[in-house]
Scaffold this active site. Structure first.
Site, PDB file in Angstrom:
ATOM      1  N   LYS A 111      54.101  35.706  24.605  1.00  0.00           N
ATOM      2  CA  LYS A 111      54.078  34.485  25.433  1.00  0.00           C
ATOM      3  C   LYS A 111      55.229  33.560  25.068  1.00  0.00           C
ATOM      4  O   LYS A 111      55.798  32.903  25.935  1.00  0.00           O
ATOM      5  CB  LYS A 111      52.738  33.753  25.289  1.00  0.00           C
ATOM      6  CG  LYS A 111      51.594  34.450  26.026  1.00  0.00           C
ATOM      7  CD  LYS A 111      50.362  33.569  26.087  1.00  0.00           C
ATOM      8  CE  LYS A 111      49.249  34.223  26.875  1.00  0.00           C
ATOM      9  NZ  LYS A 111      47.976  33.503  26.789  1.00  0.00           N
ATOM     10  N   LYS A 195      49.499  45.307  30.640  1.00  0.00           N
ATOM     11  CA  LYS A 195      48.074  45.128  30.915  1.00  0.00           C
ATOM     12  C   LYS A 195      47.899  44.234  32.145  1.00  0.00           C
ATOM     13  O   LYS A 195      48.750  43.381  32.431  1.00  0.00           O
ATOM     14  CB  LYS A 195      47.360  44.533  29.695  1.00  0.00           C
ATOM     15  CG  LYS A 195      47.641  43.066  29.457  1.00  0.00           C
ATOM     16  CD  LYS A 195      46.521  42.384  28.665  1.00  0.00           C
ATOM     17  CE  LYS A 195      46.696  40.871  28.726  1.00  0.00           C
ATOM     18  NZ  LYS A 195      45.564  40.081  28.321  1.00  0.00           N
ATOM     19  N   LYS A 198      46.180  37.757  34.495  1.00  0.00           N
ATOM     20  CA  LYS A 198      46.342  36.668  35.461  1.00  0.00           C
ATOM     21  C   LYS A 198      47.757  36.117  35.399  1.00  0.00           C
ATOM     22  O   LYS A 198      48.340  35.767  36.407  1.00  0.00           O
ATOM     23  CB  LYS A 198      45.345  35.546  35.138  1.00  0.00           C
ATOM     24  CG  LYS A 198      43.907  35.954  35.384  1.00  0.00           C
ATOM     25  CD  LYS A 198      42.965  34.802  35.168  1.00  0.00           C
ATOM     26  CE  LYS A 198      42.700  34.537  33.717  1.00  0.00           C
ATOM     27  NZ  LYS A 198      41.488  35.026  33.148  1.00  0.00           N
TER      28      LYS A 198
HETATM   29  P1  ADP Z   1      44.109  37.132  31.160  1.00  0.00           P
HETATM   30  O1  ADP Z   1      44.819  38.023  30.178  1.00  0.00           O
HETATM   31  O2  ADP Z   1      43.995  37.765  32.513  1.00  0.00           O
HETATM   32  O3  ADP Z   1      44.625  35.709  31.185  1.00  0.00           O
HETATM   33  P2  ADP Z   1      41.926  36.145  29.521  1.00  0.00           P
HETATM   34  O4  ADP Z   1      42.899  35.927  28.413  1.00  0.00           O
HETATM   35  O5  ADP Z   1      41.258  34.973  30.138  1.00  0.00           O
HETATM   36  O6  ADP Z   1      42.610  37.043  30.653  1.00  0.00           O
HETATM   37  O7  ADP Z   1      40.845  37.174  28.994  1.00  0.00           O
HETATM   38  C1  ADP Z   1      39.478  37.183  29.380  1.00  0.00           C
HETATM   39  C2  ADP Z   1      38.830  38.443  28.874  1.00  0.00           C
HETATM   40  O8  ADP Z   1      39.275  39.569  29.636  1.00  0.00           O
HETATM   41  C3  ADP Z   1      39.171  38.774  27.407  1.00  0.00           C
HETATM   42  O9  ADP Z   1      38.021  39.310  26.788  1.00  0.00           O
HETATM   43  C4  ADP Z   1      40.222  39.827  27.527  1.00  0.00           C
HETATM   44  O10 ADP Z   1      40.229  40.691  26.390  1.00  0.00           O
HETATM   45  C5  ADP Z   1      39.780  40.572  28.778  1.00  0.00           C
HETATM   46  N1  ADP Z   1      40.920  41.186  29.450  1.00  0.00           N
HETATM   47  C6  ADP Z   1      41.983  40.532  29.980  1.00  0.00           C
HETATM   48  N2  ADP Z   1      42.839  41.398  30.542  1.00  0.00           N
HETATM   49  C7  ADP Z   1      42.313  42.641  30.347  1.00  0.00           C
HETATM   50  C8  ADP Z   1      42.732  43.962  30.705  1.00  0.00           C
HETATM   51  N3  ADP Z   1      43.852  44.178  31.372  1.00  0.00           N
HETATM   52  N4  ADP Z   1      41.940  45.015  30.351  1.00  0.00           N
HETATM   53  C9  ADP Z   1      40.779  44.805  29.686  1.00  0.00           C
HETATM   54  N5  ADP Z   1      40.322  43.580  29.323  1.00  0.00           N
HETATM   55  C10 ADP Z   1      41.073  42.516  29.647  1.00  0.00           C
END
Ligand code: ADP
Length: 329
Positions: A111, A195, A198
């Site tokens: 990031k 991965k 969002k």
């Molecule tokens: P993002 O990465 O989309 O901003 P968050 O950081 O809010 O998502 O993560 C929310 C939950 O979703 C966490 O438990 C994270 O480990 C899980 N998560 C986020 N992206 C993935 C992914 N691509 N595959 C599996 N789990 C994910």
């Protein structure tokens, strides 16, 4: 009873990576363990954002979580900034967190390289992000944290923080929280590059229409060896196959495997079947979301009730923490 904590950022719509990696697990776990689920808006402000949009996205995230099966009467569902103790405990944890551990976190490195590439400097909040996360979890003295694989390193740091605080102030006070991973612990984005996230814009949203989902699935990256329809593929390296594993029945997964290896199906055939199964799982969630949208007060009341219950637990921890640290008279 074991206690569970997990959080999700309201930085955009809930996508199938969040759903398969974490939220689907939350829905099952809420009936088995005392569960505290949090919309972590204070984490979301470590990236550039618009205040009005954050407010709206926080409400939308709550609505989608409830539509996906999170029951605010069974678990505690609340917004992080409604419970001020999170930031208080974070400050305390800052004093027992080694700087080197923060600097070597993969998510910080990724990031900060993105944030630092423009005019904007890297905010300290990005570095301290996992300290707030440790505070989120340990404020409720949670033993288990259902998350995707990307959070495993942060959780290791939560254990270091718990250990350091315990060693200094009160042996055994904070549990060392463990990750609860799902079989689909890491969903790749449809571009197949990183991965699904969002912040990367490579997602399929839980509330997207069948047509919108197809428009994204159709060009999605598959096994690069399948240049022509007649080229056999290897499902193990194909993102579409991993989504079949998550959304399709076992016999379909076996069939897809065979059709890919023998080039019996082209990738578009394979994607059409996936689309049907994905939509079948998402339609009931979308129907519940539409019902909730018609009654916005229900979501607001659920969050207010959740914050109240979270605060009760948080106050107990903070009273004890202050006491052990000599911060009370
Ligand atoms: P993002 O990465 O989309 O901003 P968050 O950081 O809010 O998502 O993560 C929310 C939950 O979703 C966490 O438990 C994270 O480990 C899980 N998560 C986020 N992206 C993935 C992914 N691509 N595959 C599996 N789990 C994910």
């Amino acid at each position: 009873m074991a206690r569970v904590f997990s959080g999700i950022q309201p930085s955009g719509e809930l996508h199938i990576g969040n759903y398969l990696g974490a939220v689907k697990n939350w829905v099952a776990i809420q009936h088995q363990m005392q569960s505290v689920f949090c919309i972590v808006n204070l984490h979301a402000i470590t990236q550039a954002y618009e205040p009005a949009q954050l407010r709206e996205r926080t409400q939308a995230m709550a609505l989608t979580l409830i539509a996906a099966g999170i029951d605010p009467a069974t678990c505690i569902l609340f917004v992080q900034s409604d419970v001020a103790e999170h930031t208080e405990l974070q400050w305390i944890f800052n004093t027992v967190t080694p700087l080197g551990e923060l600097e070597r976190q993969t998510q910080f490195k990724e990031k900060s390289s993105r944030a630092g590439s423009g005019e904007v400097s890297i905010p300290a909040g990005l570095l301290n992000y996992p300290v707030l996360q440790a505070a989120d979890i340990l404020l409720y003295r949670a033993d288990n944290v259902p998350v995707g694989e990307d959070q495993v390193q942060h959780l290791e740091l939560s254990r270091v923080i718990a250990r350091n605080w315990n060693a200094r102030f009160k042996a055994g006070y904070f549990p060392e929280p463990q990750a609860l991973l799902t079989p689909t612990r890491r969903i790749m984005g449809l571009d197949g590059q990183a991965k699904m996230s969002k912040s990367l814009g490579n997602t399929v949203g839980l509330l997207e229409s069948p047509d919108e989902i197809w428009a994204k699935l159709r060009p999605a990256v598959t096994d690069p060896a399948r240049v022509k329809k007649t080229d056999p593929g290897n499902p193990e390296v194909c993102n579409i196959f991993s989504l079949h594993r998550a959304f399709s029945p076992a016999e379909t997964v076996t069939h897809v495997d065979a059709q890919c290896r023998s080039a019996g199906w082209g990738c578009v055939d394979c994607k059409k079947v996936l689309h049907g199964n994905m939509v079948a799982e998402l339609v009931p969630i979308q129907a519940r979301a539409a019902e909730l949208r018609a009654e916005p007060k229900r979501v607001a009341a659920a969050l207010a009730g959740g914050a109240e219950r979270a605060r009760e637990l948080a106050k107990v921890t903070m009273r004890e923490v202050r006491d052990h640290m000599g911060l009370t008279a």
